[in-house]
Scaffold this active site. Structure first.
Site, PDB file in Angstrom:
ATOM      1  N   HIS A   1       0.855  -1.193   0.000  1.00 13.96           N
ATOM      2  CA  HIS A   1       0.000   0.000   0.000  1.00 13.96           C
ATOM      3  C   HIS A   1       0.889   1.240   0.000  1.00 13.96           C
ATOM      4  CE1 HIS A   1      -3.064  -2.829   1.488  1.00 13.96           C
ATOM      5  NE2 HIS A   1      -3.965  -1.943   1.155  1.00 13.96           N
TER       6      HIS A   1
ATOM      7  N   LYS B   1       0.211   4.485   4.592  1.00 13.32           N
ATOM      8  CA  LYS B   1      -0.698   3.581   5.318  1.00 13.32           C
ATOM      9  C   LYS B   1      -0.031   3.090   6.592  1.00 13.32           C
ATOM     10  CE  LYS B   1      -3.596  -0.567   4.940  1.00 13.32           C
ATOM     11  NZ  LYS B   1      -4.753  -0.012   5.658  1.00 13.32           N
TER      12      LYS B   1
HETATM   13  N1  LIG Z   1     -12.815  -0.206   3.450  1.00 15.88           N
HETATM   14  C1  LIG Z   1     -12.162   0.126   2.341  1.00 15.88           C
HETATM   15  O1  LIG Z   1     -12.542  -0.270   1.221  1.00 15.88           O
HETATM   16  C2  LIG Z   1     -10.966   1.002   2.422  1.00 15.88           C
HETATM   17  C3  LIG Z   1     -10.476   1.342   3.652  1.00 15.88           C
HETATM   18  N2  LIG Z   1      -9.448   2.227   3.759  1.00 15.88           N
HETATM   19  C4  LIG Z   1      -9.084   2.630   5.113  1.00 15.88           C
HETATM   20  O2  LIG Z   1      -9.541   3.948   5.340  1.00 15.88           O
HETATM   21  C5  LIG Z   1      -8.708   4.597   6.302  1.00 15.88           C
HETATM   22  C6  LIG Z   1      -8.262   5.949   5.768  1.00 15.88           C
HETATM   23  O3  LIG Z   1      -7.480   5.771   4.619  1.00 15.88           O
HETATM   24  P1  LIG Z   1      -6.955   7.043   3.769  1.00 15.88           P
HETATM   25  O4  LIG Z   1      -8.088   7.907   3.360  1.00 15.88           O
HETATM   26  O5  LIG Z   1      -6.079   6.483   2.725  1.00 15.88           O
HETATM   27  O6  LIG Z   1      -6.073   7.800   4.879  1.00 15.88           O
HETATM   28  P2  LIG Z   1      -5.647   9.336   4.945  1.00 15.88           P
HETATM   29  O7  LIG Z   1      -4.461   9.402   5.836  1.00 15.88           O
HETATM   30  O8  LIG Z   1      -5.548   9.910   3.582  1.00 15.88           O
HETATM   31  O9  LIG Z   1      -6.891  10.049   5.666  1.00 15.88           O
HETATM   32  C7  LIG Z   1      -7.194   9.895   7.023  1.00 15.88           C
HETATM   33  C8  LIG Z   1      -8.123  11.021   7.416  1.00 15.88           C
HETATM   34  O10 LIG Z   1      -8.555  10.848   8.763  1.00 15.88           O
HETATM   35  C9  LIG Z   1      -8.552  12.135   9.374  1.00 15.88           C
HETATM   36  N3  LIG Z   1      -8.522  11.997  10.821  1.00 15.88           N
HETATM   37  C10 LIG Z   1      -7.508  11.604  11.606  1.00 15.88           C
HETATM   38  N4  LIG Z   1      -7.887  11.614  12.895  1.00 15.88           N
HETATM   39  C11 LIG Z   1      -9.183  12.021  12.920  1.00 15.88           C
HETATM   40  C12 LIG Z   1     -10.144  12.248  13.941  1.00 15.88           C
HETATM   41  N5  LIG Z   1      -9.846  12.075  15.223  1.00 15.88           N
HETATM   42  N6  LIG Z   1     -11.387  12.654  13.590  1.00 15.88           N
HETATM   43  C13 LIG Z   1     -11.721  12.843  12.312  1.00 15.88           C
HETATM   44  N7  LIG Z   1     -10.846  12.675  11.289  1.00 15.88           N
HETATM   45  C14 LIG Z   1      -9.595  12.257  11.597  1.00 15.88           C
HETATM   46  C15 LIG Z   1      -7.302  12.794   8.806  1.00 15.88           C
HETATM   47  O11 LIG Z   1      -7.345  14.185   9.023  1.00 15.88           O
HETATM   48  P3  LIG Z   1      -5.977  15.054   8.884  1.00 15.88           P
HETATM   49  O12 LIG Z   1      -5.648  15.056   7.421  1.00 15.88           O
HETATM   50  O13 LIG Z   1      -6.382  16.389   9.369  1.00 15.88           O
HETATM   51  O14 LIG Z   1      -4.974  14.387   9.761  1.00 15.88           O
HETATM   52  C16 LIG Z   1      -7.491  12.416   7.340  1.00 15.88           C
HETATM   53  O15 LIG Z   1      -8.411  13.281   6.712  1.00 15.88           O
HETATM   54  C17 LIG Z   1      -7.581   3.593   6.593  1.00 15.88           C
HETATM   55  O16 LIG Z   1      -7.913   2.865   7.743  1.00 15.88           O
HETATM   56  C18 LIG Z   1      -7.602   2.677   5.371  1.00 15.88           C
HETATM   57  O17 LIG Z   1      -7.094   1.408   5.616  1.00 15.88           O
HETATM   58  C19 LIG Z   1      -8.859   2.775   2.664  1.00 15.88           C
HETATM   59  C20 LIG Z   1      -9.268   2.429   1.418  1.00 15.88           C
HETATM   60  C21 LIG Z   1     -10.368   1.512   1.182  1.00 15.88           C
HETATM   61  O1  LIG Z   2      -5.422   1.945   3.168  1.00 21.33           O
HETATM   62  C1  LIG Z   2      -5.773   1.543   2.034  1.00 21.33           C
HETATM   63  O2  LIG Z   2      -5.419   2.093   0.978  1.00 21.33           O
HETATM   64  C2  LIG Z   2      -6.660   0.385   1.972  1.00 21.33           C
HETATM   65  N1  LIG Z   2      -7.105  -0.112   3.090  1.00 21.33           N
HETATM   66  C3  LIG Z   2      -7.976  -1.218   3.220  1.00 21.33           C
HETATM   67  C4  LIG Z   2      -7.302  -2.338   3.972  1.00 21.33           C
HETATM   68  O3  LIG Z   2      -6.503  -2.068   4.876  1.00 21.33           O
HETATM   69  O4  LIG Z   2      -7.607  -3.505   3.700  1.00 21.33           O
HETATM   70  C5  LIG Z   2      -8.561  -1.662   1.898  1.00 21.33           C
HETATM   71  C6  LIG Z   2      -7.593  -1.561   0.762  1.00 21.33           C
HETATM   72  O5  LIG Z   2      -6.577  -2.497   0.953  1.00 21.33           O
HETATM   73  C7  LIG Z   2      -7.035  -0.159   0.659  1.00 21.33           C
END
Ligand SMILES: NC(=O)C1=CN([C@@H]2O[C@H](COP(=O)(O)OP(=O)(O)OC[C@H]3O[C@@H](n4cnc5c(N)ncnc54)[C@H](OP(=O)(O)O)[C@@H]3O)[C@@H](O)[C@H]2O)C=CC1
Ligand SMILES: O=C(O)C1=N[C@H](C(=O)O)C[C@H](O)C1
Length: 314
Positions: free
Chosen positions: A197, A201
């Site tokens: 990833h 991440k």
């Molecule tokens: N289920 C699925 O299909 C998928 C799941 N994911 C998961 O989604 C999550 C986020 O991924 P991603 O978008 O890439 O990560 P990013 O680091 O790009 O984004 C994380 C966000 O969370 C915010 N944040 C952090 N702490 C808080 C808080 N206390 N309250 C509210 N917002 C907060 C951050 O704000 P700031 O920028 O201000 O720090 C940022 O906007 C991960 O756990 C990832 O594994 C990702 C892709 C697909």
């Molecule tokens: O953080 C990501 O990008 C993703 N997170 C999810 C995971 O931890 O499984 C889903 C996907 O792999 C993308």
């Protein structure tokens, strides 16, 4: 329109006239008539997934609430994030419990989307449960059993899943069915799991952890701590063959099973570039959840396999 005087006096919206005008126009834009009977508030829109889901919601003509819960920030630095020209006001943790009252009053059929971080996941779940706000959560990490049992006990409507991509959800369902139909089918096999990833991440892939659970049920001895994480860009390009353009957004997973004597090998792989598949799946989940709420379904807690089985993924 502004949030209540109470919020303004807390320093939340110590707004300039320019900000007031911008926010008024956002409300008008976001509330253009559409066919959906709910409003979607996508949290953490400063993040990659938050941004992608908000864009997908706009593509689906869903009412996007012009607020987004975010991490603590310096009010002087930033107050809004823009998604396809729509401005969303940042709501930090210090005022979100007050803000939610007013947001819910204004958007009565509210569903929230959560893509925050593993560090924040329990806090976010507690928030949704405390305010009985339906939510779709794609955030990974945390104590998954604890999260499911808390949300179930509170009867808060939710879809929670570590992967929202339609075909990956189908793959997970297939592995789950295989484990239930043929427990022990891979007994004695050696499993290797490698996931790559974007280097930002923080945690081990939640998807890989879920798939590993099915292999364990098929008789494989494996602990999720054995999952190999690739986070170095050079290794991602040279070994995993990730295109350079996808270094800041990809999810490559390989599960390799080898028989004890080394004569049989199985390999399952799902490689995703970008975030569109997850964002579209999240929108599907929110549409599905809105239907369950409208129907006052007895069942309140769902995962993406439920959404797929219901035929609710486009
Ligand atoms: N289920 C699925 O299909 C998928 C799941 N994911 C998961 O989604 C999550 C986020 O991924 P991603 O978008 O890439 O990560 P990013 O680091 O790009 O984004 C994380 C966000 O969370 C915010 N944040 C952090 N702490 C808080 C808080 N206390 N309250 C509210 N917002 C907060 C951050 O704000 P700031 O920028 O201000 O720090 C940022 O906007 C991960 O756990 C990832 O594994 C990702 C892709 C697909
Ligand atoms: O953080 C990501 O990008 C993703 N997170 C999810 C995971 O931890 O499984 C889903 C996907 O792999 C993308």
């Amino acid at each position: 329109m502004l949030l209540s005087r109470q919020l303004r006096s807390s320093g939340f919206a110590a707004a300039t006239n320019r900000r007031r005008c911008a926010r008024t126009s956002v409300v008008v834009m976001a509330m253009a008539p559409n066919k959906h009977q709910f409003q979607l508030m996508v949290n953490s829109c400063t993040g990659k997934m938050g941004q992608a889901v908000a864009e997908a919601a706009l593509r689906a003509n869903i009412d996007l609430v012009p607020y987004t819960l975010c991490a603590p920030f310096d009010v002087e630095d930033k107050t809004h994030v823009t998604v396809q020209g729509v401005k969303l006001e940042l709501v930090p943790p210090s005022i979100r419990d007050t803000a939610i009252m007013e947001i819910k009053a204004r958007y009565p059929n509210l569903i929230m989307v959560d893509y925050t971080l593993p560090d924040a996941i329990h806090d976010m779940v507690d928030f949704y449960v405390r305010h009985n706000t339906p939510f779709v959560m794609g955030t990974t990490g945390g104590d998954r059993a604890r999260i499911l049992s808390e949300v179930q006990a509170a009867k808060t409507y939710a879809v929670i899943a570590p992967n929202m991509g339609k075909q990956i959800v189908a793959f997970q369902a297939m592995m789950d069915m295989m484990a239930k139909s043929f427990p022990g089918a891979f007994s004695g096999y050696k499993l290797r799991v490698v996931e790559s990833h974007q280097s930002t991440k923080k945690d081990t892939s939640g998807t890989a952890k879920a798939v590993v659970q099915s292999f364990v049920e098929m008789g494989v001895k494996f602990d999720v701590s054995q999952i190999e994480l690739v986070r170095q860009p050079t290794e991602q390009m040279e070994v995993m063959k990730v295109p350079e353009s996808a270094l800041n957004g990809h999810a490559y997973h390989t599960y390799q099973l080898v028989s004890a004597d080394g004569t049989v090998m199985f390999e399952f792989q799902h490689n995703v570039i970008g975030r569109t598949t997850y964002a579209e799946g999240t929108v599907d989940a929110s549409l599905f959840l809105a239907q369950q709420i409208a129907a006052k379904s007895e069942k309140t807690l769902y995962n993406m396999i439920d959404v797929l089985r219901a035929g609710a993924m486009r």
